[in-house]
Design a protein around this motif. Structure first.
Motif, PDB file in Angstrom:
ATOM      1  N   SER A  85      19.710  -9.820 -92.950  1.00  0.00           N
ATOM      2  CA  SER A  85      19.500  -9.718 -94.400  1.00  0.00           C
ATOM      3  C   SER A  85      20.505  -8.758 -95.044  1.00  0.00           C
ATOM      4  O   SER A  85      20.908  -8.962 -96.185  1.00  0.00           O
ATOM      5  CB  SER A  85      18.063  -9.295 -94.706  1.00  0.00           C
ATOM      6  N   ASP A  86      20.943  -7.731 -94.301  1.00  0.00           N
ATOM      7  CA  ASP A  86      21.962  -6.815 -94.835  1.00  0.00           C
ATOM      8  C   ASP A  86      23.261  -7.540 -95.153  1.00  0.00           C
ATOM      9  O   ASP A  86      23.984  -7.177 -96.074  1.00  0.00           O
ATOM     10  CB  ASP A  86      22.285  -5.708 -93.814  1.00  0.00           C
ATOM     11  N   MET A  87      23.565  -8.533 -94.336  1.00  0.00           N
ATOM     12  CA  MET A  87      24.826  -9.260 -94.528  1.00  0.00           C
ATOM     13  C   MET A  87      24.797 -10.058 -95.820  1.00  0.00           C
ATOM     14  O   MET A  87      25.825 -10.247 -96.464  1.00  0.00           O
ATOM     15  CB  MET A  87      25.076 -10.207 -93.360  1.00  0.00           C
ATOM     16  N   GLU A  88      23.615 -10.548 -96.188  1.00  0.00           N
ATOM     17  CA  GLU A  88      23.493 -11.286 -97.436  1.00  0.00           C
ATOM     18  C   GLU A  88      23.567 -10.308 -98.611  1.00  0.00           C
ATOM     19  O   GLU A  88      24.301 -10.513 -99.571  1.00  0.00           O
ATOM     20  CB  GLU A  88      22.174 -12.067 -97.481  1.00  0.00           C
ATOM     21  N   ARG A  89      22.806  -9.224 -98.479  1.00  0.00           N
ATOM     22  CA  ARG A  89      22.733  -8.259 -99.574  1.00  0.00           C
ATOM     23  C   ARG A  89      24.085  -7.611 -99.839  1.00  0.00           C
ATOM     24  O   ARG A  89      24.524  -7.491-100.962  1.00  0.00           O
ATOM     25  CB  ARG A  89      21.683  -7.194 -99.260  1.00  0.00           C
ATOM     26  N   GLY A  90      24.733  -7.193 -98.759  1.00  0.00           N
ATOM     27  CA  GLY A  90      25.987  -6.461 -98.928  1.00  0.00           C
ATOM     28  C   GLY A  90      27.222  -7.336 -98.743  1.00  0.00           C
ATOM     29  O   GLY A  90      28.323  -6.839 -98.482  1.00  0.00           O
ATOM     30  N   PHE A  91      27.069  -8.646 -98.932  1.00  0.00           N
ATOM     31  CA  PHE A  91      28.158  -9.593 -98.664  1.00  0.00           C
ATOM     32  C   PHE A  91      29.414  -9.262 -99.486  1.00  0.00           C
ATOM     33  O   PHE A  91      29.342  -9.064-100.696  1.00  0.00           O
ATOM     34  CB  PHE A  91      27.678 -11.011 -98.996  1.00  0.00           C
ATOM     35  N   ILE A  92      30.543  -9.190 -98.827  1.00  0.00           N
ATOM     36  CA  ILE A  92      31.807  -9.011 -99.550  1.00  0.00           C
ATOM     37  C   ILE A  92      32.596 -10.318 -99.493  1.00  0.00           C
ATOM     38  O   ILE A  92      32.839 -10.942-100.509  1.00  0.00           O
ATOM     39  CB  ILE A  92      32.654  -7.868 -98.939  1.00  0.00           C
ATOM     40  N   ARG A  93      32.954 -10.720 -98.309  1.00  0.00           N
ATOM     41  CA  ARG A  93      33.596 -12.026 -98.130  1.00  0.00           C
ATOM     42  C   ARG A  93      33.503 -12.408 -96.658  1.00  0.00           C
ATOM     43  O   ARG A  93      33.021 -11.625 -95.840  1.00  0.00           O
ATOM     44  CB  ARG A  93      35.051 -12.012 -98.604  1.00  0.00           C
ATOM     45  N   ALA A  94      33.965 -13.620 -96.366  1.00  0.00           N
ATOM     46  CA  ALA A  94      33.888 -14.080 -94.984  1.00  0.00           C
ATOM     47  C   ALA A  94      35.252 -14.576 -94.540  1.00  0.00           C
ATOM     48  O   ALA A  94      36.031 -15.089 -95.348  1.00  0.00           O
ATOM     49  CB  ALA A  94      32.860 -15.194 -94.869  1.00  0.00           C
ATOM     50  N   GLU A  95      35.531 -14.363 -93.271  1.00  0.00           N
ATOM     51  CA  GLU A  95      36.711 -14.979 -92.670  1.00  0.00           C
ATOM     52  C   GLU A  95      36.236 -16.256 -92.004  1.00  0.00           C
ATOM     53  O   GLU A  95      35.303 -16.220 -91.189  1.00  0.00           O
ATOM     54  CB  GLU A  95      37.310 -14.047 -91.620  1.00  0.00           C
ATOM     55  N   VAL A  96      36.870 -17.369 -92.363  1.00  0.00           N
ATOM     56  CA  VAL A  96      36.381 -18.660 -91.890  1.00  0.00           C
ATOM     57  C   VAL A  96      37.520 -19.480 -91.280  1.00  0.00           C
ATOM     58  O   VAL A  96      38.620 -19.525 -91.820  1.00  0.00           O
ATOM     59  CB  VAL A  96      35.779 -19.477 -93.060  1.00  0.00           C
ATOM     60  N   ILE A  97      37.219 -20.098 -90.160  1.00  0.00           N
ATOM     61  CA  ILE A  97      38.169 -21.066 -89.598  1.00  0.00           C
ATOM     62  C   ILE A  97      37.371 -22.213 -88.976  1.00  0.00           C
ATOM     63  O   ILE A  97      36.306 -21.984 -88.403  1.00  0.00           O
ATOM     64  CB  ILE A  97      39.111 -20.409 -88.550  1.00  0.00           C
ATOM     65  N   ALA A  98      37.877 -23.428 -89.130  1.00  0.00           N
ATOM     66  CA  ALA A  98      37.182 -24.575 -88.539  1.00  0.00           C
ATOM     67  C   ALA A  98      37.295 -24.484 -87.019  1.00  0.00           C
ATOM     68  O   ALA A  98      38.353 -24.105 -86.488  1.00  0.00           O
ATOM     69  CB  ALA A  98      37.807 -25.870 -89.030  1.00  0.00           C
TER      70      ALA A  98
END
Ligand SMILES: Nc1nc2c(ncn2[C@@H]2O[C@H](COP(=O)(O)OP(=O)(O)OP(=O)(O)O)[C@@H](O)[C@H]2O)c(=O)[nH]1
Ligand SMILES: [Mg+2]
Length: 352
Positions: free
Chosen positions: A299-312
């Motif tokens: 839940s902390d990751m949702e609350r404090g979300f900044i951005r995500a690094e994503v790769i397929a």
């Protein structure tokens, strides 16, 4: 994700349950009259997770999980499940009595549909009765809300009475939301699983084609499975099972297929998180934002979300390592509204 297994008596529900869960619940030619459902948790096989584990060598690799419920003859208590699996007997065996006298897949599909429809109708009737009473003394604002619900339920009811399960009724997104809380059984996505005998294995794919054309319906899937064989294979270790499979000319596990089909049915996507020595598979509905998805991890990751690094996943495995993917600029930065795609490998950056 939770799936409920339904079907006529002696259709092979517990056999299929055992096959899916590698369990050993009791199967019997005559009714066992068991009151409590069988519950089993299955780790979802996913070759992409294996690829990632081989590449990243994490301390832990954690697959996504599905829960299966084998409720016996009654769908009671299935209000919570995400989807239903209807087991239909196709295998022939004189020693095992068929409640309707003999094999009849089309008839059996119809019987279960009706059972689900009746269950929903009785919920609707009780609710309509309650609405009628409350309408008598209602104030204007309440009245309007109650009348709207009444007219929606009336509409659904008459379609159900015409034999149309909710999953086949065309409802707006808003209407779906309005009835969500009733947990209607005929609204749940349905996997029709035709349970064939060992002696029918050779006709398996032609039977599947036939059933598929017979039962092409919205929010439904069709699969053919040799329940007993898959149950027995499930009780061998992996190597033995593989050898057995190839000696019989079987390639893809019928089981993997059944699991994947139930996934497709639910419109789920799988993403992978990689962090602190752990690679883990997660499932979310199609159309989930990365921020919401992060909340599944913590839940902390949702609350404090900044951005995500994503790769397929496919891009990552082609590169062979995260470092190489980074060099090639294939790791994207995505903001909170990015919709998670099937196969995404993500690292969440957050701040609390
Ligand atoms: N020959 C054959 N027998 C099967 C197959 N699948 C199930 N059976 C047999 O059919 C009987 C009933 O199977 P179950 O899995 O207990 O069926 P069920 O639907 O759970 O039965 P109830 O819970 O009692 O309604 C058992 O004797 C099974 O071994 C199959 O593919 N081939
Ligand atoms: Mg059973």
């Amino acid at each position: 994700m939770e799936l409920g297994i339904l079907g006529l008596p002696k259709s092979g529900k517990t056999t299929v349950f055992n096959a899916l869960t590698m369990g050993r619940a009791e199967v019997a030619a005559y009714s066992t009259g068991k009151a409590t459902p069988n519950v089993g948790v299955v780790k979802v096989p996913d070759p992409r997770l294996d690829n990632l584990a081989a590449m990243l060598k994490p301390e832990r690799t954690i697959p996504a999980e599905v829960r299966y419920l084998d409720g016996g003859d009654s769908p009671r208590g299935f209000g919570q499940v995400d989807a239903l699996i209807h087991v239909i007997r196709v295998f022939r065996d004189e020693r095992i009595p068929h409640i309707k006298g003999g094999v009849g897949p089309e008839r059996d599909v119809g019987i279960l549909d009706l059972e689900l429809i009746f269950s929903d109708l009785s919920i609707i009737e009780r609710r309509l009765e309650r609405l009628r009473v409350s309408l008598k003394g209602a104030k204007v604002a309440e009245r309007e809300i109650a009348l709207r619900e009444q007219s929606l339920l009336d509409k659904i009811k008459s379609a159900l009475e015409d034999g149309l399960p909710l999953r086949e009724q065309e409802l707006s997104e808003q209407e779906c939301k309005a009835i969500h809380g009733f947990q209607f059984l005929s609204a749940k996505p349905l996997l029709l699983l035709f349970n064939i005998g060992e002696d029918q294995r050779e006709e398996g794919s032609s039977l599947e084609r036939r059933f598929r054309s017979m039962f092409q319906r919205p929010h439904s899937e069709v699969a053919v499975l040799c329940g007993r064989l898959e149950m027995e294979l499930g009780q061998l270790n992996d190597d033995e099972a593989m050898e057995f499979r190839s000696s019989m000319g079987l390639t893809q596990s019928g089981l993997d297929r059944a699991i994947r089909l139930s996934y497709g049915l639910l419109e789920l996507v799988t993403f992978f998180s990689i962090a602190s020595g752990e690679v883990k598979a997660w499932t979310v509905s199609r159309g989930t934002t990365i921020q919401k998805a992060a909340g599944r991890i913590h839940s902390d990751m949702e609350r404090g979300f900044i951005r995500a690094e994503v790769i397929a996943h496919d891009d990552l495995t082609k590169c062979g390592s995260l470092a190489e993917a980074r060099r090639k600029g294939l790791i994207r930065l995505e903001g909170k509204n990015y919709l998670v795609q099937d196969g995404d490998v993500v690292t969440i950056l957050f701040n609390i």
